[in-house]
Design a protein around this motif. Sequence first.
Motif, PDB file in Angstrom:
ATOM      1  N   ASN A  68       1.053   4.236  -2.587  1.00 23.99           N
ATOM      2  CA  ASN A  68       0.848   5.586  -2.062  1.00 23.99           C
ATOM      3  C   ASN A  68       1.966   6.535  -2.467  1.00 23.99           C
ATOM      4  O   ASN A  68       1.741   7.728  -2.673  1.00 23.99           O
ATOM      5  CB  ASN A  68       0.731   5.545  -0.535  1.00 23.99           C
ATOM      6  CG  ASN A  68      -0.534   4.855  -0.055  1.00 23.99           C
ATOM      7  OD1 ASN A  68      -1.404   4.528  -0.858  1.00 23.99           O
ATOM      8  ND2 ASN A  68      -0.620   4.616   1.239  1.00 23.99           N
ATOM      9  N   MET A 126      -6.769   6.698 -10.869  1.00 21.65           N
ATOM     10  CA  MET A 126      -7.119   7.468  -9.686  1.00 21.65           C
ATOM     11  C   MET A 126      -7.019   8.942 -10.017  1.00 21.65           C
ATOM     12  O   MET A 126      -6.039   9.380 -10.629  1.00 21.65           O
ATOM     13  CB  MET A 126      -6.216   7.138  -8.500  1.00 21.65           C
ATOM     14  CG  MET A 126      -6.533   5.831  -7.815  1.00 21.65           C
ATOM     15  SD  MET A 126      -5.716   5.735  -6.209  1.00 21.65           S
ATOM     16  CE  MET A 126      -6.185   4.090  -5.693  1.00 21.65           C
ATOM     17  N   ARG A 135       0.833  -1.205   0.000  1.00 18.64           N
ATOM     18  CA  ARG A 135       0.000   0.000   0.000  1.00 18.64           C
ATOM     19  C   ARG A 135       0.865   1.250   0.000  1.00 18.64           C
ATOM     20  O   ARG A 135       0.582   2.217  -0.719  1.00 18.64           O
ATOM     21  CB  ARG A 135      -0.950   0.005   1.206  1.00 18.64           C
ATOM     22  CG  ARG A 135      -2.139  -0.946   1.076  1.00 18.64           C
ATOM     23  CD  ARG A 135      -3.196  -0.655   2.131  1.00 18.64           C
ATOM     24  NE  ARG A 135      -2.713  -0.902   3.475  1.00 18.64           N
ATOM     25  CZ  ARG A 135      -2.822  -2.057   4.129  1.00 18.64           C
ATOM     26  NH1 ARG A 135      -3.403  -3.092   3.529  1.00 18.64           N
ATOM     27  NH2 ARG A 135      -2.352  -2.187   5.355  1.00 18.64           N
ATOM     28  N   VAL A 181      -5.181  -3.442  -2.908  1.00 19.87           N
ATOM     29  CA  VAL A 181      -5.934  -2.240  -2.533  1.00 19.87           C
ATOM     30  C   VAL A 181      -7.345  -2.598  -2.077  1.00 19.87           C
ATOM     31  O   VAL A 181      -7.947  -1.886  -1.271  1.00 19.87           O
ATOM     32  CB  VAL A 181      -5.996  -1.265  -3.738  1.00 19.87           C
ATOM     33  CG1 VAL A 181      -6.925  -0.099  -3.443  1.00 19.87           C
ATOM     34  CG2 VAL A 181      -4.604  -0.778  -4.091  1.00 19.87           C
ATOM     35  N   ARG A 219      -7.492  12.490  -0.664  1.00 19.01           N
ATOM     36  CA  ARG A 219      -8.497  11.578  -1.180  1.00 19.01           C
ATOM     37  C   ARG A 219      -8.429  11.489  -2.704  1.00 19.01           C
ATOM     38  O   ARG A 219      -8.068  12.454  -3.385  1.00 19.01           O
ATOM     39  CB  ARG A 219      -9.904  12.026  -0.747  1.00 19.01           C
ATOM     40  CG  ARG A 219     -10.171  11.804   0.733  1.00 19.01           C
ATOM     41  CD  ARG A 219     -11.492  12.419   1.168  1.00 19.01           C
ATOM     42  NE  ARG A 219     -12.614  11.987   0.361  1.00 19.01           N
ATOM     43  CZ  ARG A 219     -13.241  10.826   0.504  1.00 19.01           C
ATOM     44  NH1 ARG A 219     -12.846   9.959   1.411  1.00 19.01           N
ATOM     45  NH2 ARG A 219     -14.266  10.524  -0.271  1.00 19.01           N
ATOM     46  N   SER A 228     -13.615   5.222  -3.470  1.00 22.41           N
ATOM     47  CA  SER A 228     -12.755   6.310  -3.017  1.00 22.41           C
ATOM     48  C   SER A 228     -11.570   5.713  -2.269  1.00 22.41           C
ATOM     49  O   SER A 228     -11.661   4.622  -1.698  1.00 22.41           O
ATOM     50  CB  SER A 228     -13.528   7.279  -2.124  1.00 22.41           C
ATOM     51  OG  SER A 228     -14.129   6.590  -1.044  1.00 22.41           O
ATOM     52  N   TYR A 229     -10.469   6.446  -2.269  1.00 21.44           N
ATOM     53  CA  TYR A 229      -9.233   5.957  -1.652  1.00 21.44           C
ATOM     54  C   TYR A 229      -8.614   7.119  -0.890  1.00 21.44           C
ATOM     55  O   TYR A 229      -8.544   8.243  -1.393  1.00 21.44           O
ATOM     56  CB  TYR A 229      -8.275   5.461  -2.732  1.00 21.44           C
ATOM     57  CG  TYR A 229      -7.036   4.761  -2.218  1.00 21.44           C
ATOM     58  CD1 TYR A 229      -7.101   3.442  -1.769  1.00 21.44           C
ATOM     59  CD2 TYR A 229      -5.802   5.402  -2.198  1.00 21.44           C
ATOM     60  CE1 TYR A 229      -5.960   2.785  -1.311  1.00 21.44           C
ATOM     61  CE2 TYR A 229      -4.654   4.756  -1.754  1.00 21.44           C
ATOM     62  CZ  TYR A 229      -4.742   3.452  -1.305  1.00 21.44           C
ATOM     63  OH  TYR A 229      -3.603   2.807  -0.862  1.00 21.44           O
ATOM     64  N   THR A 230      -8.174   6.845   0.327  1.00 17.75           N
ATOM     65  CA  THR A 230      -7.624   7.892   1.182  1.00 17.75           C
ATOM     66  C   THR A 230      -6.252   7.499   1.702  1.00 17.75           C
ATOM     67  O   THR A 230      -6.037   6.355   2.118  1.00 17.75           O
ATOM     68  CB  THR A 230      -8.562   8.155   2.384  1.00 17.75           C
ATOM     69  OG1 THR A 230      -9.871   8.449   1.908  1.00 17.75           O
ATOM     70  CG2 THR A 230      -8.057   9.316   3.226  1.00 17.75           C
TER      71      THR A 230
END
Length: 413
Positions: free
Chosen positions: A54, A154, A50, A108, A138, A126-128
């Motif tokens: 990121n 994204m 992750r 993910v 976000r 949604s991804y934070t």
Amino acid sequence: MSTSISLKPIREICGKIASQIPKSKKGLEYHSAIGEKVNELPEDQRKILRESLNAFLIYMEKIEASDIDVGGHGCNGKIWYRVFGKKSPLKMDVDLPIGETDVLLHNVLTQTQRNQLMDKKSLDFSYTIQTDGNRNRRYRANMYMDLEALALNMRKIDTEIRPFKTLGVHPEIAKALSLKYYKYGLTLVTGITGSGKSSTLDTIIDANNRTVDAHIVVIASPVELIHNPIRSVVRHREVGRDVTSFKDGAVQALRQDPDVIVIGELRDPETITTTLEITDSGHKTFGTLHTSSAMESIERILGEVSTEEQDRVRNRLADVLTCVISQKLVSSLDGKRVLAKEVLLVTPSIRAAIRNNNVNEIYQMLNEGSELGMNTMEQDLKRLYDEGRISKDEAFNNANNKKRIQQLFNELD
């Protein structure tokens, strides 16, 4: 573009899992096998993966990118970014094989999300992530299939809402967008994908949140920017997580004592007719459409319903439509992008044109409606050119009506 982000964790962890999947497994069996292997990974390894993804997302801020694309055959083993409207790959020491990006992307997902993806072949979510200073960043994400491989886009969600005055709308339009002055009616924010519709809608929601004591219900797929309550109660309902569909969210909202209902996208006949009905019941409603002009938006709504329903829908649309903002993000002379917009305020004459199926008459009303804050896309492009913000070619390329933009420039000559 190049970066020092390490690919080693991806190559080691994802490469190991990819090598364990029998080559005989294809399609859903292949992805189910990867999902099982990912679920068996120790949490510390899942966290490493992750954090690797990121790092690519955090790099977006450095280069002012709006989107990132990862995985699938179309990426050809590279990470792609969209910067000021243009896509280009990140320079990396090695390419990432599809098997490894498949594992990276499966990591993910929750198992529920994975099941939805396998069923629909596409998943909105949604991804934070948490960045320096404990700020939450976000993203709006779409994962989908590309020749049976996983692909991910994204889009960065702006956490800072643009002040309402940056929209540059006329006072009459500002009133139409405010619950303080217009207690009901439908406003549409339209444009192609990536035209900034969500940002404009968030600015309008924020302005109402700051100025009226009300209840705002936002139905989105996915929920992007989170509005903290200021003067209004603001509910966020994500399709697929909090509610099953836009239509269900709209119907359910009527039982939640709302003043403003925001429907993220009018994407099907059922949602469109439901939106018209809830607006007709006395609510202020906002929604988005993938159209490039005010007239096209009206025609799109009518075209989505059956022939026998068109007269009824046309009359209802004429009754409830208040305002249409159709926008584009246009390449500017400073290498960035600037907002160009067409603005329609629905007057009695425009209502009559809709009701009588004379939509083609609306363009002239737009063209002559400057006193009420109306303008065509061509007029706004000409304004941006006159202000020295865009080139003449860019104005022509983005005009909906090529003949009219030529006339505007001929008047200048």
